[in-house]
Design a protein around this motif. Structure first.
Motif, PDB file in Angstrom:
ATOM      1  N   LEU B 114      14.992  69.667 -81.875  1.00  0.00           N
ATOM      2  CA  LEU B 114      14.405  68.333 -81.743  1.00  0.00           C
ATOM      3  C   LEU B 114      14.904  67.381 -82.826  1.00  0.00           C
ATOM      4  O   LEU B 114      14.777  66.168 -82.703  1.00  0.00           O
ATOM      5  N   PRO B 117      18.797  65.027 -82.129  1.00  0.00           N
ATOM      6  CA  PRO B 117      18.968  63.632 -81.701  1.00  0.00           C
ATOM      7  C   PRO B 117      18.816  62.628 -82.836  1.00  0.00           C
ATOM      8  O   PRO B 117      19.333  61.527 -82.756  1.00  0.00           O
ATOM      9  N   ILE B 118      18.093  63.026 -83.900  1.00  0.00           N
ATOM     10  CA  ILE B 118      17.943  62.101 -85.024  1.00  0.00           C
ATOM     11  C   ILE B 118      19.163  62.194 -85.934  1.00  0.00           C
ATOM     12  O   ILE B 118      19.604  61.209 -86.501  1.00  0.00           O
ATOM     13  N   ILE B 153      17.023  56.501 -69.975  1.00  0.00           N
ATOM     14  CA  ILE B 153      17.131  57.947 -70.196  1.00  0.00           C
ATOM     15  C   ILE B 153      17.695  58.225 -71.591  1.00  0.00           C
ATOM     16  O   ILE B 153      17.152  59.033 -72.347  1.00  0.00           O
ATOM     17  N   ILE B 156      15.097  57.492 -74.255  1.00  0.00           N
ATOM     18  CA  ILE B 156      14.052  58.516 -74.361  1.00  0.00           C
ATOM     19  C   ILE B 156      14.585  59.711 -75.148  1.00  0.00           C
ATOM     20  O   ILE B 156      13.916  60.253 -76.012  1.00  0.00           O
ATOM     21  N   SER B 157      15.840  60.081 -74.873  1.00  0.00           N
ATOM     22  CA  SER B 157      16.402  61.253 -75.540  1.00  0.00           C
ATOM     23  C   SER B 157      16.429  61.103 -77.052  1.00  0.00           C
ATOM     24  O   SER B 157      16.195  62.062 -77.763  1.00  0.00           O
ATOM     25  N   PHE B 160      12.064  60.353 -78.308  1.00  0.00           N
ATOM     26  CA  PHE B 160      10.867  61.193 -78.247  1.00  0.00           C
ATOM     27  C   PHE B 160      10.756  62.174 -79.409  1.00  0.00           C
ATOM     28  O   PHE B 160       9.650  62.475 -79.840  1.00  0.00           O
ATOM     29  N   PRO B 161      11.891  62.659 -79.998  1.00  0.00           N
ATOM     30  CA  PRO B 161      11.720  63.499 -81.186  1.00  0.00           C
ATOM     31  C   PRO B 161      11.006  62.785 -82.340  1.00  0.00           C
ATOM     32  O   PRO B 161      10.286  63.424 -83.099  1.00  0.00           O
TER      33      PRO B 161
ATOM     34  N   TRP C  21      13.755  67.941 -70.862  1.00  0.00           N
ATOM     35  CA  TRP C  21      14.394  66.657 -71.135  1.00  0.00           C
ATOM     36  C   TRP C  21      15.537  66.803 -72.128  1.00  0.00           C
ATOM     37  O   TRP C  21      16.652  66.341 -71.911  1.00  0.00           O
ATOM     38  N   ILE C  22      15.225  67.498 -73.222  1.00  0.00           N
ATOM     39  CA  ILE C  22      16.236  67.559 -74.276  1.00  0.00           C
ATOM     40  C   ILE C  22      17.441  68.401 -73.831  1.00  0.00           C
ATOM     41  O   ILE C  22      18.573  68.138 -74.229  1.00  0.00           O
ATOM     42  N   PHE C  25      19.113  65.983 -70.710  1.00  0.00           N
ATOM     43  CA  PHE C  25      19.568  64.644 -71.071  1.00  0.00           C
ATOM     44  C   PHE C  25      20.026  64.510 -72.516  1.00  0.00           C
ATOM     45  O   PHE C  25      20.285  63.424 -72.988  1.00  0.00           O
ATOM     46  N   PHE C  26      20.069  65.625 -73.241  1.00  0.00           N
ATOM     47  CA  PHE C  26      20.652  65.509 -74.562  1.00  0.00           C
ATOM     48  C   PHE C  26      21.712  66.582 -74.814  1.00  0.00           C
ATOM     49  O   PHE C  26      22.861  66.270 -75.076  1.00  0.00           O
ATOM     50  N   ILE C 238      17.906  61.038 -92.669  1.00  0.00           N
ATOM     51  CA  ILE C 238      18.883  61.435 -91.657  1.00  0.00           C
ATOM     52  C   ILE C 238      19.539  60.232 -90.964  1.00  0.00           C
ATOM     53  O   ILE C 238      20.758  60.147 -90.901  1.00  0.00           O
TER      54      ILE C 238
END
Lengths: 360, 279, 306
Positions: B114, B117-118, B153, B156-157, B160-161, C21-22, C25-26, C238
């Protein structure tokens, strides 16, 4: 306008419920591709504030084609965006070296000159180009130069040489360079007496050393705001594009622009149709429309860049035609070169040396 | 504060009455607002440059309100921010609850994943999204809000983290005996969630959705790579616009947006208080 | 904490949205880029996946280390300053009355409704040589001179003879200032969220038992709001590492950060495989540091956040 948009989207929503299912099965490129009966739409991908205020709405009332405009901020963005496939743009506006790069990468479709009647309005010297033989893929939209913008009230002499930017401590801490690696290094080559389009790696090494030793005198590698820095006198000398400096010259009489005696770089933004454009017919129609004398004049008058449209220039006054920051004298132009696409290997040399320059 | 405490000049917990803390926060807010006030003032400046004051004008407001693409991009960006905030808050909430409540194998990995993405440089994620949507042949929609689907989309990716991290930080302080008490009294999971956990994390939910909203509104790179001719957004418009320097038109548009936010929050707070009074 | 086997239904229901989702889409999109980092450019746009590690070995050049070290330094300083500022502000908010609390929260978020770029340009207008800060300082300087002249203490001039504007822009100071300005809510909010609901009687008890304010802060408050601080540090440190707009616009000729280098690989250098390799190295290094940190403070971290 606001109301119109809302109304449109509400109607779209109602229509949408049925179109939704259909939309899901369509792939991006199958919509109307290359059919002669195109929907009345055009997707134009341009720099912002780079077209006449009413050009698009006039185009609509004349031809019925509705133009959607989207913007990019630099050529690299445009290229990166289209690299993996055209997301649906019909007309794009890359600069000369990128036109060449995109031709090489097979990203542009050839223009049908027969469909562009107004091509006769273009000055003949623009009808062939080093980066696009016989203008198969591109037509000139606007052109200009790179030079030095300076504050007359702070700089005692006329800074008529690139040495003021590249090799001088005279205005230490008051100098701005551009931040685009290829432009800065290319101009360094020119200053050292090489061609902007040199393919000799040792020339690049020389420029790298030159800029690294000059770095302590440079205040900033200006992103795209060298003209603002000049206007606020944060810097007294800025390497900049003519149009950007022109913007501040309108409001500040103490700022001037010149092309140094070593010569400089000429850029040319071109109209092109990318591969996979959903509305190629409208795209041709639009390009033809741009070269109409009146339309060309309206655009040039609004954005104040040099147009290659000779019929349009005839409609504009001396304010525009005799402005040397827009149209430099022929003798100056002779010393200028336009940037070519040098191949990926040279570009890598440029980028690596730029990283070292910035980190030094 | 109890009555007894209020007699003392300053109770031990009345930090808001400590002098230096007060001055500190005043300075903080001045610095925070200086650029905003500057841009509001210069939106009335009769000059294309934001440098010297050349007289008062509202012509840039007129221009901003007449600028069709600017308004369209405004509406698009707000819609994207709104929809992606709603969805990422929901997803983030469920993930946070799951991570807080359960022990499972691979939990540490899920947790770390999680954070990716950051960590990831924005442009790398932007390019990833570009390649992804291209290779799955994501359909082109022209219908609102589906025309924004790719951008939503992607937003959100990456957002949300943030929600997960903030909600979990709050849940870390939840007194577990409260939950046990609720269960001892025979409450179901749902009832416990509804009446114990939810009220406890509500501030975190609100705070994190505010953050995701501004994250989405500000994002340029990822939005750029996921947008197409049918969905121009504000950051994309602005980044292209400032190539010729920041025009007062943008300042005017930003001022209008700030005013809308202020007015609507004032109204919401008034409305909430009014409801409370009714009760 | 329950084992997932106890409440399978609840567990499935709560894990699926985030996990699915992750993944889809990630990580799936990211996989394309990850694979690309093992490829070579075959022409202008095509990348052939050859399994080469060249892109990674190229990243071990000294110049990238230098840039990376610089980025870490700038990000750490920024995070530290954010923390110092956020603690008192979060305190102030959480100890205010309910109505003021909402008001203050909104006041903190409001400036961020303006686009990052616009805010940054506005910051430039304030900090530049002829900007508002220097104007105010010059005004004060002249006033002080006048007072001195009036009192006859000094012969009318502070040294140096003329007001010299401060160089507030285009150096590392302005980059840090800009980063703090952009990321401050990402520190304030997590700390506030935790601070807001903890049992304030701990503080009272500590104070009653004779511990001073400072001691209470370090022995009671900070350990209790530790999860908030950690989240805040994560959310500031970060993103700072990868930032490139701020160093681009506010930085001087020496302010290149790793985010700028990575951005250039994807744009002007048109070298996506190398850009991908650099991005993944940054991810690995960051995750490595987080793991090291969690080993050192295993107890707190396991309980509270990681």
């Amino acid at each position: 306008m606001y109301k119109n948009n809302r109304g449109l989207s509400r109607r779209n929503l109602i229509l949408g419920s049925s179109a939704f299912a259909a939309g899901l099965t369509l792939s991006p490129y199958s919509i109307n591709a290359y059919s002669s009966e195109e929907e009345n739409k055009l997707n134009f991908y341009n720099w912002d504030t780079y077209i006449g205020e009413d050009t698009l709405s006039n185009f609509k009332s004349e031809t019925g084609v509705v133009t959607k405009i989207d913007f990019f901020a630099d050529n690299d963005e445009l290229f990166a965006k289209l690299r993996e496939g055209n997301p649906g743009y019909d007309v794009i506006v890359p600069s000369n070296n990128f036109v060449e790069k995109m031709i090489e990468a097979n990203m542009l479709s050839p223009l049908n000159h027969n469909k562009i009647k107004n091509i006769s309005n273009i000055e003949t010297r623009f009808l062939n180009a080093s980066f696009d033989k016989n203008r198969k893929y591109s037509l000139p939209y606007m052109w200009g130069t790179m030079g030095i913008g300076y504050a007359k009230d702070k700089v005692k002499e006329i800074p008529d040489s690139w040495s003021f930017i590249y090799e001088s401590d005279k205005y230490s801490g008051r100098i701005a360079m551009l931040s685009e690696a290829a432009d800065v290094i290319g101009m360094g080559l020119k200053y050292l007496g090489h061609s902007i389009n040199s393919k000799n790696p040792s020339h690049y090494k020389e420029v790298e050393e030159l800029i690294i030793s000059q770095k302590k005198h440079i205040k900033v590698f200006a992103e795209d705001n060298g003209q603002d820095l000049l206007a606020s006198r944060d810097v007294y000398l800025a390497q900049e594009w003519n149009g950007d400096v022109g913007q501040v010259m309108l409001e500040d009489n103490n700022i001037d622009y010149l092309i140094p005696k070593e010569g400089s770089l000429i850029w040319e933004d071109c109209l092109c149709i990318p591969n996979g454009a959903p509305h190629p017919n409208n795209a041709h129609k639009f390009i033809d429309y741009i070269y109409d004398a009146n339309v060309g004049a309206e655009i040039a008058d609004y954005i104040q860049y040099a147009t290659p449209n000779k019929a349009a220039r005839k409609l504009l006054g001396d304010d525009y035609n005799k402005n040397t920051s827009i149209f430099p004298e022929e003798s100056v132009l002779d010393k200028c070169e336009s940037q070519l696409y040098l191949g990926e290997d040279i570009l890598k040399i440029i980028e690596d040396s730029w990283t070292r320059i910035r980190a030094a | 504060m109890t009555k007894k405490q209020s007699i003392i000049r300053r109770g031990p917990l009345e930090y808001s009455k400590i002098k230096w803390l007060k001055y500190f926060s005043v300075v903080f807010f001045i610095v925070l607002y200086a650029p905003i006030i500057n841009l509001i003032i210069f939106s009335f400046n009769d000059s294309r440059l934001n440098i010297v004051w050349r007289g008062f004008t509202i012509k840039y407001y007129v221009k901003a309100l007449q600028n069709e693409t600017l308004i369209l991009s405004f509406i698009n960006s707000l819609s994207i921010a709104f929809i992606s905030t709603m969805i990422s808050t929901l997803i983030g909430l469920s993930a946070a609850i799951c991570l807080w409540k359960f022990n499972f194998r691979l939990k540490t990995y899920y947790d770390l994943s999680l954070l990716v993405p950051i960590i990831i440089p924005e442009i790398c994620m932007g390019v990833a999204m570009l390649i992804f949507f291209n290779s799955v042949h994501w359909p082109v929609f022209t219908i609102w809000p589906l025309n924004l689907s790719e951008i939503i989309i992607a937003h959100i990716s990456f957002s949300f983290p943030f929600v997960v991290i903030i909600i979990r930080a709050r849940l870390g302080n939840l007194n577990k005996s409260l939950i046990e008490a609720s269960k001892d009294l025979g409450a179901t999971e749902w009832i416990t969630f509804r009446y114990v956990i939810f009220p406890f994390i509500k501030p975190a939910l609100i705070a994190s959705s505010l953050l995701t909203f501004i994250l989405s509104l500000d994002d340029f790179i990822i939005t750029f790579f996921t947008s197409g001719p049918n969905n121009i957004t504000l950051p994309v418009k602005i980044y292209s616009m400032v190539r010729f320097g920041v025009s007062p038109e943008i300042n005017a548009a930003s001022t209008i947006l700030i005013m809308i936010v202020i007015i609507s929050t004032v109204l919401i707070i008034k409305f909430l208080n009014y409801e409370k009074d009714l009760k | 904490m329950d084992s997932w086997k106890v409440k399978k239904k609840f567990f499935t229901f709560s894990i699926i949205p985030g996990f699915a989702w992750i993944m889809v889409f990630f990580f799936l999109p990211l996989a394309f880029v990850w694979i690309m980092s093992f490829g070579e450019k075959s022409n202008i746009i095509d990348v052939v996946i050859t399994g080469t590690l060249d892109n990674y070995t190229r990243a071990f050049d000294r110049v990238y280390f230098k840039v990376l070290a610089h980025s870490f330094l700038i990000s750490l300083i920024t995070t530290f300053i954010c923390l110092i500022i956020s603690l008192p502000i979060a305190f102030l908010i959480s100890f205010s009355s309910r109505r003021i609390k909402t008001f203050l929260m909104i006041l903190i978020i409001l400036p961020f409704w303006t686009n990052l770029l616009i805010r940054t340009y506005s910051l430039i207008a304030i900090l530049r040589t002829e900007g508002h800060v220097n104007k105010i300082l010059e005004f004060l300087w002249i006033k002080i001179n006048n007072v001195l002249l009036f009192l006859g203490i000094y012969d009318g001039q502070l040294t140096p003879n003329e007001f010299i504007p401060l160089n507030l822009l285009y150096n590392n100071f302005s980059v840090i200032f800009g980063l703090v300005y952009i990321y401050i809510p990402f520190m304030i909010i997590p700390i506030y969220v935790v601070l807001d609901k903890f049992d304030k009687s701990y503080i009272e008890a500590s104070l009653d038992l004779g511990a001073g304010q400072i001691k209470t802060l370090f022995k009671i408050i900070i350990p209790l709001i530790y999860p908030g601080i950690i989240s805040g540090v994560l959310l500031v440190l970060i993103p700072c590492l990868g930032s490139f707009v701020t160093p681009d616009l506010l930085g001087g000729s020496n302010s290149q950060m790793i985010g700028n280098v990575i951005e250039r690989q994807f744009k002007s250098a048109n070298d996506w495989p190398f850009g991908a390799a650099l991005s993944f190295l940054l991810i690995y290094i960051t995750i490595g540091l987080i793991l090291i940190h969690s080993l050192f403070s295993k107890k707190i971290v396991e309980e509270k956040i990681l």
